[in-house]
Design a protein around this motif. Structure first.
Motif, mmCIF file in Angstrom:
data_model
loop_
_atom_site.group_PDB
_atom_site.id
_atom_site.type_symbol
_atom_site.label_atom_id
_atom_site.label_comp_id
_atom_site.label_asym_id
_atom_site.label_seq_id
_atom_site.Cartn_x
_atom_site.Cartn_y
_atom_site.Cartn_z
ATOM 1 N N GLN A 82 52.931 42.222 39.651
ATOM 2 C CA GLN A 82 54.102 41.481 40.133
ATOM 3 C C GLN A 82 53.895 41.244 41.628
ATOM 4 N N TRP A 83 54.553 40.219 42.147
ATOM 5 C CA TRP A 83 54.394 39.992 43.583
ATOM 6 C C TRP A 83 55.608 39.335 44.215
ATOM 7 N N ILE A 84 55.685 39.505 45.525
ATOM 8 C CA ILE A 84 56.689 38.807 46.326
ATOM 9 C C ILE A 84 55.890 38.163 47.456
ATOM 10 N N ILE A 85 55.835 36.836 47.438
ATOM 11 C CA ILE A 85 55.036 36.113 48.428
ATOM 12 C C ILE A 85 55.977 35.303 49.307
ATOM 13 N N GLU A 86 55.777 35.417 50.598
ATOM 14 C CA GLU A 86 56.696 34.739 51.521
ATOM 15 C C GLU A 86 56.258 33.302 51.812
ATOM 16 N N LYS A 87 57.177 32.563 52.449
ATOM 17 C CA LYS A 87 57.018 31.101 52.508
ATOM 18 C C LYS A 87 55.800 30.595 53.275
ATOM 19 N N GLU A 88 55.258 31.427 54.202
ATOM 20 C CA GLU A 88 54.100 30.912 54.948
ATOM 21 C C GLU A 88 52.790 30.970 54.155
ATOM 22 N N THR A 89 52.859 31.461 52.936
ATOM 23 C CA THR A 89 51.641 31.664 52.142
ATOM 24 C C THR A 89 51.015 30.354 51.659
ATOM 25 N N ILE A 90 49.684 30.293 51.803
ATOM 26 C CA ILE A 90 48.912 29.190 51.214
ATOM 27 C C ILE A 90 47.768 29.844 50.450
ATOM 28 N N GLY A 91 47.679 29.550 49.168
ATOM 29 C CA GLY A 91 46.607 30.167 48.389
ATOM 30 C C GLY A 91 46.214 29.315 47.196
ATOM 31 N N TYR A 92 45.181 29.771 46.510
ATOM 32 C CA TYR A 92 44.644 29.039 45.357
ATOM 33 C C TYR A 92 44.355 30.052 44.266
ATOM 34 N N GLN A 93 44.548 29.629 43.025
ATOM 35 C CA GLN A 93 44.335 30.530 41.902
ATOM 36 C C GLN A 93 43.413 29.893 40.881
ATOM 37 N N LEU A 94 42.516 30.701 40.344
ATOM 38 C CA LEU A 94 41.803 30.280 39.143
ATOM 39 C C LEU A 94 42.221 31.226 38.031
ATOM 40 N N MET A 95 42.625 30.659 36.907
ATOM 41 C CA MET A 95 42.974 31.458 35.735
ATOM 42 C C MET A 95 41.892 31.192 34.696
ATOM 43 N N ILE A 96 41.245 32.251 34.242
ATOM 44 C CA ILE A 96 40.105 32.108 33.332
ATOM 45 C C ILE A 96 40.440 32.768 31.995
ATOM 46 N N THR A 97 40.316 32.027 30.904
ATOM 47 C CA THR A 97 40.692 32.580 29.589
ATOM 48 C C THR A 97 39.848 33.804 29.254
ATOM 49 N N ARG A 98 40.364 34.616 28.330
ATOM 50 C CA ARG A 98 39.672 35.848 27.952
ATOM 51 C C ARG A 98 38.265 35.558 27.424
ATOM 52 N N GLY A 99 38.143 34.502 26.634
ATOM 53 C CA GLY A 99 36.829 34.147 26.082
ATOM 54 C C GLY A 99 35.815 33.850 27.175
ATOM 55 N N TRP A 100 36.234 33.046 28.137
ATOM 56 C CA TRP A 100 35.339 32.709 29.255
ATOM 57 C C TRP A 100 35.124 33.896 30.171
ATOM 58 N N PHE A 101 36.168 34.721 30.295
ATOM 59 C CA PHE A 101 36.079 35.892 31.162
ATOM 60 C C PHE A 101 34.925 36.797 30.724
ATOM 61 N N GLU A 102 34.740 36.920 29.400
ATOM 62 C CA GLU A 102 33.661 37.773 28.894
ATOM 63 C C GLU A 102 32.295 37.288 29.392
ATOM 64 N N SER A 103 32.128 35.960 29.488
ATOM 65 C CA SER A 103 30.836 35.451 29.968
ATOM 66 C C SER A 103 30.782 35.427 31.498
ATOM 67 N N PHE A 104 31.959 35.485 32.113
ATOM 68 C CA PHE A 104 32.043 35.487 33.568
ATOM 69 C C PHE A 104 31.786 36.898 34.125
ATOM 70 N N LEU A 105 32.175 37.905 33.315
ATOM 71 C CA LEU A 105 32.115 39.301 33.772
ATOM 72 C C LEU A 105 30.741 39.728 34.284
ATOM 73 N N PRO A 106 29.626 39.359 33.608
ATOM 74 C CA PRO A 106 28.323 39.777 34.132
ATOM 75 C C PRO A 106 28.064 39.266 35.556
ATOM 76 N N ALA A 107 28.675 38.136 35.924
ATOM 77 C CA ALA A 107 28.480 37.606 37.278
ATOM 78 C C ALA A 107 29.085 38.545 38.326
ATOM 79 N N LEU A 108 30.060 39.372 37.895
ATOM 80 C CA LEU A 108 30.658 40.324 38.830
ATOM 81 C C LEU A 108 29.725 41.513 39.096
ATOM 82 N N ARG A 109 28.746 41.671 38.213
ATOM 83 C CA ARG A 109 27.648 42.633 38.416
ATOM 84 C C ARG A 109 27.993 44.109 38.366
ATOM 85 N N PHE A 110 29.174 44.518 38.803
ATOM 86 C CA PHE A 110 29.496 45.938 38.743
ATOM 87 C C PHE A 110 30.562 46.158 37.684
#
Length: 281
Positions: A82-110
């Motif tokens: 959960q989060w509370i983000i204040e108005k000066e915040t600027i950010g970007y999000q990538l949401m990756i499905t569970r299926g893709w996450f499994e193939s993405f995980l090795p890129a995290l290496r640890f």
């Protein structure tokens, strides 16, 4: 990633996509201004948040992190946040499905558990700009009429590698997880078996080592006993279920394999100083 349970408000990626086809593997989202998630919940997908400017707090699995400039925040499938983000915040999000996450995980290496212990990574402006370039490239590709998914997948893997490169050496305990495969295997096994098996000897057998040796490795590397590592995982799940699920305490006792309500209460109070009902409120 642990056993699936259907007790949480679990948000799927489609709830965030606007009229996207069901072939959607990844979403890009911009965070501008105030946001708050009042009730903790979990997702069945992986999220990478890149904060250009940040102010607020982000709670991941009951640990509160400040949101600041030039940060990356990782939220894994099944983690409660959960989060509370204040108005000066600027950010970007990538949401990756569970299926893709499994193939993405090795890129995290640890091991995933390593990142779950360090979900917030501070980056320099130069590294931030490398991430931003990749995020913008993904956004651009997602806006094409015919989306070239393979290219997006490769870009998301590249982002994973950038995370690995950034994390290496950033945290003092990096070497522990990286140099000792027993620890990461032990943590992965606990994720799969903690509801049914709590004995150190069960995990030691699976790792083909003695319980005594497993204990030595945990004490040397994590400064806690092997049984504490197992109990911490049960405690985390107890907190997740108490806070986020619609389950009664009685159902949680049963789900987590406790003998009865009293033994669960005793365990929970010893660890947190609160009864399960107090924590739930």
């Amino acid at each position: 990633m642990g056993q699936q349970s259907d007790y949480f408000p679990v948000l799927g990626i489609h709830e965030f996509s606007e009229n996207k086809s069901h072939g959607c593997h990844l979403l890009f989202n911009e965070l501008n201004g105030e946001r708050s998630i009042d009730k903790p919940h979990k997702h069945d997908f992986f999220i990478i948040n890149l904060f250009k400017r940040g102010k607020g707090t982000h709670t991941i699995d009951f640990v509160e992190y400040p949101v600041e400039d030039h940060q990356i925040h990782l939220v894994f499938p099944d983690q409660v946040h959960q989060w509370i983000i204040e108005k000066e915040t600027i950010g970007y999000q990538l949401m990756i499905t569970r299926g893709w996450f499994e193939s993405f995980l090795p890129a995290l290496r640890f091991s995933a558990s390593y990142y779950q212990n360090h979900p917030v990574i501070e980056v320099s402006e130069k590294i931030f700009n490398s991430f931003l370039y990749e995020f913008e490239s993904v956004k651009k590709e997602l806006n094409e009429k015919n989306i070239f998914w393979e290219l997006i997948q490769k870009r998301s893997e590249l982002i994973g590698l950038l995370v690995s490169k950034t994390v290496e050496g950033a945290f003092k305990d990096f070497e522990i997880y990286h140099s000792n495969p027993i620890i990461s295997k032990f943590l992965a096994l606990i994720d799969h078996h903690f509801k049914s098996d709590r004995s150190v000897s069960f995990y030691a057998d699976k790792l083909n080592i003695s319980a005594n040796y497993l204990n030595i490795v945990c004490k040397k590397n994590l400064n806690v006993s092997a049984s504490s590592v197992i109990q911490n995982r049960i405690l985390l799940e107890s907190k997740r279920l108490l806070k986020v699920s619609e389950m009664s305490v009685k159902d949680i006792v049963y789900d987590l394999g406790f003998y009865d309500h009293a033994s669960f209460s005793k365990f929970f109070k010893a660890q947190t100083g609160m009864t399960p009902s107090q924590f739930k409120e």
